[in-house]
Design a protein around this motif. Sequence first.
Motif, PDB file in Angstrom:
ATOM      1  N   VAL A 158       0.824  -1.204   0.000  1.00 47.45           N
ATOM      2  CA  VAL A 158       0.000   0.000   0.000  1.00 47.45           C
ATOM      3  C   VAL A 158       0.858   1.254   0.000  1.00 47.45           C
ATOM      4  CG1 VAL A 158      -1.698   1.314   1.320  1.00 47.45           C
ATOM      5  CG2 VAL A 158      -1.921  -1.166   1.121  1.00 47.45           C
ATOM      6  N   ASP A 159       1.873   1.300   0.865  1.00 45.37           N
ATOM      7  CA  ASP A 159       2.705   2.505   0.960  1.00 45.37           C
ATOM      8  C   ASP A 159       3.448   2.771  -0.344  1.00 45.37           C
ATOM      9  OD1 ASP A 159       1.859   2.835   3.538  1.00 45.37           O
ATOM     10  OD2 ASP A 159       3.629   1.909   4.448  1.00 45.37           O
ATOM     11  N   SER A 162       1.077   4.394  -2.884  1.00 36.15           N
ATOM     12  CA  SER A 162       0.911   5.830  -2.631  1.00 36.15           C
ATOM     13  C   SER A 162       2.162   6.594  -3.051  1.00 36.15           C
ATOM     14  CB  SER A 162       0.617   6.070  -1.146  1.00 36.15           C
ATOM     15  OG  SER A 162      -0.548   5.397  -0.735  1.00 36.15           O
ATOM     16  N   GLU A 163       3.302   6.049  -2.728  1.00 40.50           N
ATOM     17  CA  GLU A 163       4.572   6.698  -3.076  1.00 40.50           C
ATOM     18  C   GLU A 163       4.722   6.832  -4.588  1.00 40.50           C
ATOM     19  OE1 GLU A 163       8.917   4.940  -3.167  1.00 40.50           O
ATOM     20  OE2 GLU A 163       8.283   5.262  -1.082  1.00 40.50           O
ATOM     21  N   THR A 197      -7.225   1.825  -0.312  1.00 41.04           N
ATOM     22  CA  THR A 197      -6.483   2.270   0.875  1.00 41.04           C
ATOM     23  C   THR A 197      -5.347   3.191   0.481  1.00 41.04           C
ATOM     24  OG1 THR A 197      -7.009   0.191   2.003  1.00 41.04           O
ATOM     25  CG2 THR A 197      -5.185   1.499   2.890  1.00 41.04           C
ATOM     26  N   ALA A 198      -4.608   2.808  -0.578  1.00 41.66           N
ATOM     27  CA  ALA A 198      -3.472   3.624  -1.035  1.00 41.66           C
ATOM     28  C   ALA A 198      -3.937   5.000  -1.501  1.00 41.66           C
ATOM     29  CB  ALA A 198      -2.740   2.903  -2.161  1.00 41.66           C
ATOM     30  N   ASN A 200      -6.621   6.608  -0.537  1.00 40.01           N
ATOM     31  CA  ASN A 200      -7.149   7.405   0.576  1.00 40.01           C
ATOM     32  C   ASN A 200      -6.075   7.901   1.531  1.00 40.01           C
ATOM     33  OD1 ASN A 200     -10.207   7.675   0.653  1.00 40.01           O
ATOM     34  ND2 ASN A 200      -9.979   5.516   0.101  1.00 40.01           N
ATOM     35  N   GLN A 201      -4.869   7.358   1.458  1.00 38.63           N
ATOM     36  CA  GLN A 201      -3.821   7.832   2.359  1.00 38.63           C
ATOM     37  C   GLN A 201      -2.878   8.831   1.663  1.00 38.63           C
ATOM     38  OE1 GLN A 201      -1.780   4.242   3.655  1.00 38.63           O
ATOM     39  NE2 GLN A 201      -0.129   4.531   2.182  1.00 38.63           N
ATOM     40  N   LEU A 202      -3.226   9.239   0.457  1.00 36.64           N
ATOM     41  CA  LEU A 202      -2.441  10.267  -0.230  1.00 36.64           C
ATOM     42  C   LEU A 202      -2.614  11.610   0.471  1.00 36.64           C
ATOM     43  CD1 LEU A 202      -3.270   9.355  -3.936  1.00 36.64           C
ATOM     44  CD2 LEU A 202      -1.025   9.160  -2.851  1.00 36.64           C
ATOM     45  N   PRO A 203      -1.635  12.501   0.359  1.00 35.55           N
ATOM     46  CA  PRO A 203      -1.774  13.833   0.975  1.00 35.55           C
ATOM     47  C   PRO A 203      -2.933  14.621   0.355  1.00 35.55           C
ATOM     48  CG  PRO A 203       0.199  13.697  -0.408  1.00 35.55           C
ATOM     49  CD  PRO A 203      -0.325  12.308  -0.278  1.00 35.55           C
ATOM     50  N   ASN A 204      -3.456  15.580   1.099  1.00 30.14           N
ATOM     51  CA  ASN A 204      -4.664  16.295   0.689  1.00 30.14           C
ATOM     52  C   ASN A 204      -4.520  16.979  -0.660  1.00 30.14           C
ATOM     53  OD1 ASN A 204      -6.027  15.542   2.993  1.00 30.14           O
ATOM     54  ND2 ASN A 204      -5.425  17.358   4.148  1.00 30.14           N
ATOM     55  N   THR A 207      -5.258  14.326  -3.299  1.00 35.14           N
ATOM     56  CA  THR A 207      -6.605  13.744  -3.369  1.00 35.14           C
ATOM     57  C   THR A 207      -7.617  14.697  -3.981  1.00 35.14           C
ATOM     58  OG1 THR A 207      -7.034  14.454  -1.082  1.00 35.14           O
ATOM     59  CG2 THR A 207      -6.262  12.191  -1.412  1.00 35.14           C
TER      60      THR A 207
END
Length: 602
Positions: A158-159, A162-163, A197-198, A200-204, A207
């Motif tokens: 997941v991380d 996002s990265e 999940t990936a 939704n955990q991105l910076p604002n 998103t």
Amino acid sequence: MSFTMLLNQIINMLSSIKRYSKKTAPLWQSASSAVFCLLVLSGCSTLSNTNDSGDHQHTAYPHSLSIEITGQKTPIQQALAAEFALRRGEKEEAFTRYYDLANSTRNVSLTEKATRIALSLNNPQFAAKATDLWLSIDPLSHAVYPIRFRVFILDKQVDKLSETLLNAYNNSVPLNFITPIINAFASSPNYLAIVDTALNQLPNHLTTQFEIRSALAHTAYLQGHFQRAKKIAQSLVNDSNKSKTLLESNVYFILALIQKQEEQTEDAITTLQQGLALYPNEYSLISSLIDFELTNQNFDIAKQHYNEAELPPLYQSQLSIHYISLLIQNGKIESALNVLKEIDYLSSGFADQFYFLEASALASQDMKQDAIETLSKINGQLYNTATEQMVVWLYDLKHEQDINDIVVYRFKKRQNVEQILNIMQHHEDNLKPQLSLELANSILQQKPDANPIRYKKALLVDSLGNWQTTETELRYLLNKDPENANYLNALGYTLLVRSNRYEEAIKLISIAYEKDPKNPAIIDSLGWGYVLQGDAKKAEPLLNEAWQILPEAEIAAHYGEALWIQKKYDEAIIIWQKALDSTPNHPVLNETLNRLNPSMLK
């Protein structure tokens, strides 16, 4: 010429040799001149040697030649060694060699090659390693980010997902690769959850991007979170209208589908029209709009959308199939037939589908004989489906006596044994066992080695009162396949219930049981054999096991009788009643109850 250009030429030359060699003689025979050039570049010896008299003798190189170069290898020698490892099928070694060479030379082509090998190995770790190197060399490459995104989904990181998206955004790489990859995982809820999940955990600040919001709408919809998907999609459409930012067409599609599910058909139509104003040639939007207009009984509007559609030929044919199917479903048979008249079936690439639609339309007008003649023109992937539909319609026409001749004739072209079994069963379901037997005999004349048909015939003739033929056919099958547990059991059970050869029967069933001890039919046969031999106590645990695996009426009849013999009347009645509730007209069960407890049948 620079070293990088030379190295890329070598790689391309090796690839072209590999492609060429697949079509012609082995590499070392068909591409000797090209290999000669490569070996000269790498400092190896030539392709000939000299004898004592000075004459040259050609060296015959084997197809699986492995080149070992001692000492410090040049980059070209390393590339050769990597390609030869790949050629020998040693992909892990090839990956390592290409990766090491790419790392030392900082060559993008080599990192791509290493990445492709890693993907062919289905090795996420190798792929991540190769694309890490690729990014370190060329962080602006548009090609690497989709690969990493897919790899990290499969590796459930997941991380890293996002990265990857954050790095792509920071390097101004378009994020339009996300949605197509999400769609590729549409039937894999576990992977969709990882992507969700990936995202939704991105910076604002990320998103808020349209591509990320669109991806969130897709993952929500594909996971069945329709209200969340609708909220995101609606906000995207609203924001797009305000900012004049172009949205992905799938956003309109998803929003319209959810609106349709909620019976907001007019809103759904409006959404699709908005999407089509931006994407006038988008198949999913046009086909859905036609569907929704027909749902609203707006047949003239649907027809207009169909006539005005300008799609590539492939999609136009698919739209025609979709539109005609909907017309037939909505009872607009004449309209469907009129549309079909305007289509050149053969040039469309979908002749089978159009013939099938025409036949369906004709059958809907009680013209089933014409429909059958239309189905006879089908000669492609729907051939077997057409055959089975002919059988159904011939029964509807009370022409079942014509079925076998047609089926046998069509079997000559496509020898589909499974289909014959289905048609035999259709005859039996329609209480025409003799037609089933005649079909089996005709097919076996064409194809004597059709063992499944012979096996079904063997069971069928037993039910018709000719168990001696059953024995003959089963012994024929066992002669060809003596280890087949089903054949052994069938023969043993036939002898058990049709003759007094109990010892031979139980021996055959016992062999079948040794080969397939979890088969409920075999377990039941063995247990029933013990009952007939007078040992109901020994039979009971076997019949109980068979019943637990397969609670079927015949097993219930046998199991209940074993209990009844032991005066376990209440237990027997419970088993029989369960079977009666599910299969009240089973002949074996009814025969057993008539003998032992006829009151249960009243």
